[in-house]
Design an enzyme around this catalytic site. Structure first.
Site, PDB file in Angstrom:
ATOM      1  N   ASN A   1       0.872  -1.173   0.000  1.00  0.00           N
ATOM      2  CA  ASN A   1       0.000   0.000   0.000  1.00  0.00           C
ATOM      3  C   ASN A   1       0.911   1.227   0.000  1.00  0.00           C
ATOM      4  OD1 ASN A   1      -1.751   2.073   0.582  1.00  0.00           O
ATOM      5  ND2 ASN A   1      -2.293   1.334   2.631  1.00  0.00           N
TER       6      ASN A   1
ATOM      7  N   GLU B   1      -6.860   4.503   7.830  1.00  0.00           N
ATOM      8  CA  GLU B   1      -6.650   5.939   7.553  1.00  0.00           C
ATOM      9  C   GLU B   1      -7.876   6.539   6.861  1.00  0.00           C
ATOM     10  OE1 GLU B   1      -2.876   5.477   5.577  1.00  0.00           O
ATOM     11  OE2 GLU B   1      -2.004   4.847   7.489  1.00  0.00           O
TER      12      GLU B   1
ATOM     13  N   GLU C   1      -5.431  -5.151  10.427  1.00  0.00           N
ATOM     14  CA  GLU C   1      -4.404  -4.148  10.676  1.00  0.00           C
ATOM     15  C   GLU C   1      -4.691  -3.423  11.987  1.00  0.00           C
ATOM     16  OE1 GLU C   1      -2.331  -2.929   6.773  1.00  0.00           O
ATOM     17  OE2 GLU C   1      -4.076  -1.636   7.029  1.00  0.00           O
TER      18      GLU C   1
ATOM     19  N   SER D   1       3.423  -2.468  10.353  1.00  0.00           N
ATOM     20  CA  SER D   1       4.863  -2.554  10.613  1.00  0.00           C
ATOM     21  C   SER D   1       5.485  -3.895  10.209  1.00  0.00           C
ATOM     22  CB  SER D   1       5.171  -2.224  12.077  1.00  0.00           C
ATOM     23  OG  SER D   1       4.807  -0.889  12.370  1.00  0.00           O
TER      24      SER D   1
HETATM   25  P1  PGA Z   1       2.923   0.055   7.672  1.00  0.00           P
HETATM   26  O1  PGA Z   1       1.444   0.305   7.081  1.00  0.00           O
HETATM   27  O2  PGA Z   1       3.448  -1.191   7.040  1.00  0.00           O
HETATM   28  O3  PGA Z   1       3.691   1.283   7.268  1.00  0.00           O
HETATM   29  O4  PGA Z   1       2.772  -0.076   9.158  1.00  0.00           O
HETATM   30  C1  PGA Z   1       0.550  -0.763   6.871  1.00  0.00           C
HETATM   31  C2  PGA Z   1      -0.734  -0.259   6.253  1.00  0.00           C
HETATM   32  O5  PGA Z   1      -1.218   0.812   6.644  1.00  0.00           O
HETATM   33  O6  PGA Z   1      -1.302  -0.915   5.350  1.00  0.00           O
END
Ligand code: PGA
Length: 253
Positions: A11, A99, A169, A215
């Site tokens: 993503n 988000e 997530e 992460s």
């Molecule tokens: P990240 O984001 O790997 O930077 O923690 C994951 C995501 O929001 O899909």
């Protein structure tokens, strides 16, 4: 147990110009040409979709979008529809990312409509769910996820959802460097699968891929992918660099 092909999904969020997206996608397509038994997806910004689609054509990398609107066309300034994504070369679409829920007012109801539009257009929906840190601290993780699943998938039957991908997530793990522990991830993934089984039956529960996101890095991808109910990863930060993302794709090498 039915074998689920792992999906490693990137993503890119609001990163990269068209030229930068094309460059990274081109590098990645070469680096993962040897990858076996894994499905790969990248989700660049809307502006870069059509160009990236050209660069990865015929490669192992599939194209996804980060969102869509549920109407097919009309007076909806600023929105992008499922048929438009298909015409830009997309096969996948991320829906309900935290988000979007946090900053853009998305709700379980709008997520549900988006999933319907994706399915109708033949796109693979990557349906994101996850609890915040305060919800976890208040021991509400399972009830929050249960509600997101129930409402997000309301009105569908298992036949509609054969392509569905779920991404767990935890909001507290996104972009923080603090991934869920293998134990935390497995516990939630097993719960999510049990909810799918309750609602849609055993066959769908067995075949639905449940990705972990938050992460994910080369340093932790193997232990996460080794878990019984983790069928892939949705990766933000570590997907922006072709070499790093390629390492994630090669988790089983
Ligand atoms: P990240 O984001 O790997 O930077 O923690 C994951 C995501 O929001 O899909």
């Amino acid at each position: 147990m039915a074998k689920r092909t792992p999906l490693i999904a990137g993503n890119w969020k609001m990163h990269k110009t068209v030229a930068e997206s094309v460059e990274t996608a081109g590098q990645l397509a070469k680096m993962v040409a040897d990858a076996r038994d894994v499905e790969i997806m990248i989700a660049p910004a809307f502006t870069a979709l059509a160009s990236v689609s050209q660069v990865i054509r015929g490669s192992a990398v599939g194209l996804g979008a980060q969102n869509l609107f549920w109407e097919e066309q009309g007076a909806f300034t600023g929105e992008v529809s499922a048929p438009m994504l298909v015409s830009a070369g997309c096969r996948y679409v991320i829906i309900g990312h935290s988000e979007r829920r946090q900053f853009f007012g998305e709700t379980d109801e709008t997520v549900n409509r988006r999933i319907g539009a994706a399915l109708h257009a033949g796109l693979v929906p990557v349906f994101c769910i996850g609890e915040t840190e305060s919800e976890r601290d208040a021991e509400k993780t399972f009830s929050v996820l249960d509600k997101q699943i129930q409402k997000g998938l309301e009105g569908f039957v298992s036949e509609d959802l054969s392509s569905l991908v779920v991404a767990y997530e935890p909001v507290w793990a996104i972009g923080t460097g603090k991934a869920a522990t293998p134990q935390q991830a497995q516990e939630v993934h097993a719960f999510v699968r049990s909810k799918i089984e309750e609602r849609f039956g055993g066959a769908m529960a067995e075949s639905t891929r449940i990705l972990y996101g938050g992460s994910v890095k080369p340093a932790n991808v193997r232990e996460l992918m080794a878990l019984a109910d983790v069928d892939g990863a949705l990766v933000g930060g570590a997907s922006l660099d072709a070499e790093t993302f390629s390492q994630l794709v090669h988790f089983n090498a």
